[in-house]
Design a protein around this motif. Structure first.
Motif, PDB file in Angstrom:
ATOM      1  N   ARG A 181      -5.239  12.511   3.965  1.00  0.00           N
ATOM      2  CA  ARG A 181      -5.470  10.567   4.174  1.00  0.00           C
ATOM      3  C   ARG A 181      -5.873   9.343   4.535  1.00  0.00           C
ATOM      4  NH1 ARG A 181      -5.218  10.639  -1.039  1.00  0.00           N
ATOM      5  NH2 ARG A 181      -4.079  12.293  -0.700  1.00  0.00           N
ATOM      6  N   PHE A 239       1.987  10.404  -0.222  1.00  0.00           N
ATOM      7  CA  PHE A 239       2.600   9.655   0.058  1.00  0.00           C
ATOM      8  C   PHE A 239       3.548  11.414   0.781  1.00  0.00           C
ATOM      9  CE2 PHE A 239       5.600   7.971   2.942  1.00  0.00           C
ATOM     10  CZ  PHE A 239       4.779   8.179   4.105  1.00  0.00           C
ATOM     11  N   SER A 261      -9.064   0.874   5.064  1.00  0.00           N
ATOM     12  CA  SER A 261      -8.006   0.346   4.582  1.00  0.00           C
ATOM     13  C   SER A 261      -6.940   0.888   6.072  1.00  0.00           C
ATOM     14  CB  SER A 261      -7.673   1.080   3.427  1.00  0.00           C
ATOM     15  OG  SER A 261      -8.169   1.660   2.579  1.00  0.00           O
ATOM     16  N   VAL A 281      -9.343   7.132   3.928  1.00  0.00           N
ATOM     17  CA  VAL A 281      -8.852   5.517   3.565  1.00  0.00           C
ATOM     18  C   VAL A 281     -10.242   4.770   4.776  1.00  0.00           C
ATOM     19  CG1 VAL A 281      -7.181   6.368   1.802  1.00  0.00           C
ATOM     20  CG2 VAL A 281      -7.466   5.355   5.138  1.00  0.00           C
ATOM     21  N   ASP A 326      -3.914  -1.254   5.945  1.00  0.00           N
ATOM     22  CA  ASP A 326      -2.849  -1.113   5.396  1.00  0.00           C
ATOM     23  C   ASP A 326      -2.595   0.528   5.179  1.00  0.00           C
ATOM     24  OD1 ASP A 326      -5.351  -1.088   3.258  1.00  0.00           O
ATOM     25  OD2 ASP A 326      -3.896  -2.198   1.904  1.00  0.00           O
ATOM     26  N   VAL A 327      -3.348   1.319   4.762  1.00  0.00           N
ATOM     27  CA  VAL A 327      -2.990   2.448   5.075  1.00  0.00           C
ATOM     28  C   VAL A 327      -2.389   3.279   5.981  1.00  0.00           C
ATOM     29  CG1 VAL A 327      -3.116   4.516   3.951  1.00  0.00           C
ATOM     30  CG2 VAL A 327      -3.620   2.397   2.332  1.00  0.00           C
ATOM     31  N   LEU A 371       1.770   4.447  -2.642  1.00  0.00           N
ATOM     32  CA  LEU A 371       1.120   5.942  -2.625  1.00  0.00           C
ATOM     33  C   LEU A 371       2.698   6.529  -2.522  1.00  0.00           C
ATOM     34  CD1 LEU A 371      -1.435   5.611   0.285  1.00  0.00           C
ATOM     35  CD2 LEU A 371      -1.613   6.189  -1.691  1.00  0.00           C
ATOM     36  N   TYR A 391       0.830   4.893   8.556  1.00  0.00           N
ATOM     37  CA  TYR A 391       0.687   6.508   8.305  1.00  0.00           C
ATOM     38  C   TYR A 391       1.037   7.403   9.694  1.00  0.00           C
ATOM     39  CZ  TYR A 391       0.163   8.383   3.846  1.00  0.00           C
ATOM     40  OH  TYR A 391      -0.337   8.925   2.335  1.00  0.00           O
ATOM     41  N   ALA A 427       1.403  -1.524  -0.096  1.00  0.00           N
ATOM     42  CA  ALA A 427      -0.095   0.114   0.059  1.00  0.00           C
ATOM     43  C   ALA A 427       0.951   1.425  -0.270  1.00  0.00           C
ATOM     44  CB  ALA A 427      -0.648  -0.370   1.481  1.00  0.00           C
ATOM     45  N   ILE A 428       2.158   0.833   0.709  1.00  0.00           N
ATOM     46  CA  ILE A 428       2.705   2.652   1.215  1.00  0.00           C
ATOM     47  C   ILE A 428       3.913   2.370  -0.428  1.00  0.00           C
ATOM     48  CG2 ILE A 428       4.646   3.305   2.682  1.00  0.00           C
ATOM     49  CD1 ILE A 428       1.952   4.046   3.405  1.00  0.00           C
TER      50      ILE A 428
END
Length: 273
Positions: free
Chosen positions: A225, A72, A234, A229, A236-237, A59, A241, A55-56
């Motif tokens: 963000r 990101f 999400s 999400v 996974d984000v 982004l 973060y 995910a990262i």
């Protein structure tokens, strides 16, 4: 027999002891994540590290199909800009009012009660007012950080100014120093390292106000963000973060500590921090 209160670990042992809880939490997370994903591969609550990495990577290293920007890094830059402006202006305002009220009894009598009252107002309660007055742009977000942090810094500097030994002020006056010279040559040099300490202590609140403002009204930023999400669950984000915000906060705090040690080494002698 050596008492437990007298046991002091060596530096390597201290670092190891500090890392053990972190590794323990990571291990617990990995075990729990594997168990949930094994039972339901589509589970979103505890994503694996591989899923968070994907995910990262998407982004941070793949341009957005809509804007062509790397989201990101755009989020990081926007949030750090807002935080830097807010904390910087708050430090300037707080130091000025704290110095004046701490150095001048007349100013303390007239201004200190107002500063105390302002510091007791919950900044988040004023967020709708700031949006109405300043709009939904950058100014309202920066203003929230300033309003939330400046009174704390002002009261801390005020207290530190009043704690400076009276003998120093008397000696300076004996040598012919004016009020301006006392402020410039006696108070300010001793209060600047304490200003850095106050900024370090206020960073947590600054991040809180920043993320709250970005989550309510923004088009980019780390807080934006996360809130965007969350509707898709999400994690996974969200989790990376949150970890990234924590790392940024740690780096900023460490840099401020190094700056204080470099600029004011005399303030840290004798174990002071």
């Amino acid at each position: 027999m050596k008492r437990l209160v007298n046991l002091r670990p060596s530096r390597p042992a201290g670092i190891l002891l500090g890392l053990l809880p972190v590794f323990a939490l990571l291990l617990i997370y990995v075990i729990a994540s594997d168990a949930r994903l094994e039972a339901n591969p589509n589970d979103k609550l505890l994503p694996s590290f591989a899923q968070m990495g994907e995910a990262i990577n998407r982004l941070a290293f793949e341009p957005s199909k809509r804007t062509g920007e790397y989201l990101f890094w755009q989020d990081t830059g926007s949030s750090l800009t807002r935080l830097g402006l807010g904390i910087g202006i708050a430090a300037l305002i707080g130091f000025t009012f704290g110095l004046i009220t701490g150095a001048l009894p007349v100013a303390y009598s007239s201004m200190a009660p107002l500063i105390t009252v302002i510091s007791l107002i919950p900044p988040m309660a004023l967020l709708p007012i700031l949006f109405i007055v300043f709009g939904l742009g950058e100014l309202s977000k920066v203003a929230l950080i300033i309003f939330g942090v400046a009174p704390f810094i002002a009261r801390d500097i005020q207290r530190c100014a009043q704690e400076i030994p009276r003998e120093q002020l008397i000696k300076a006056q004996t040598l012919g120093a004016s009020s301006w010279h006392i402020v410039w040559r006696v108070l300010i040099p001793q209060l600047l390292p304490r200003l850095i300490n106050a900024v370090r202590l206020s960073l947590g609140a600054g991040w809180l106000f920043l993320i709250a403002a970005e989550g309510i009204a923004s088009t980019d930023g780390l807080g934006y963000r996360i809130f965007l999400v969350r509707r898709y669950l999400s994690m996974d984000v969200i989790l990376p973060y949150v970890a990234w915000i924590t790392l940024l906060a740690f780096i900023i705090d460490w840099l401020l500590a190094r700056l204080s040690l470099w600029a004011f080494p005399w303030h840290h002698t004798g174990g002071a921090r």
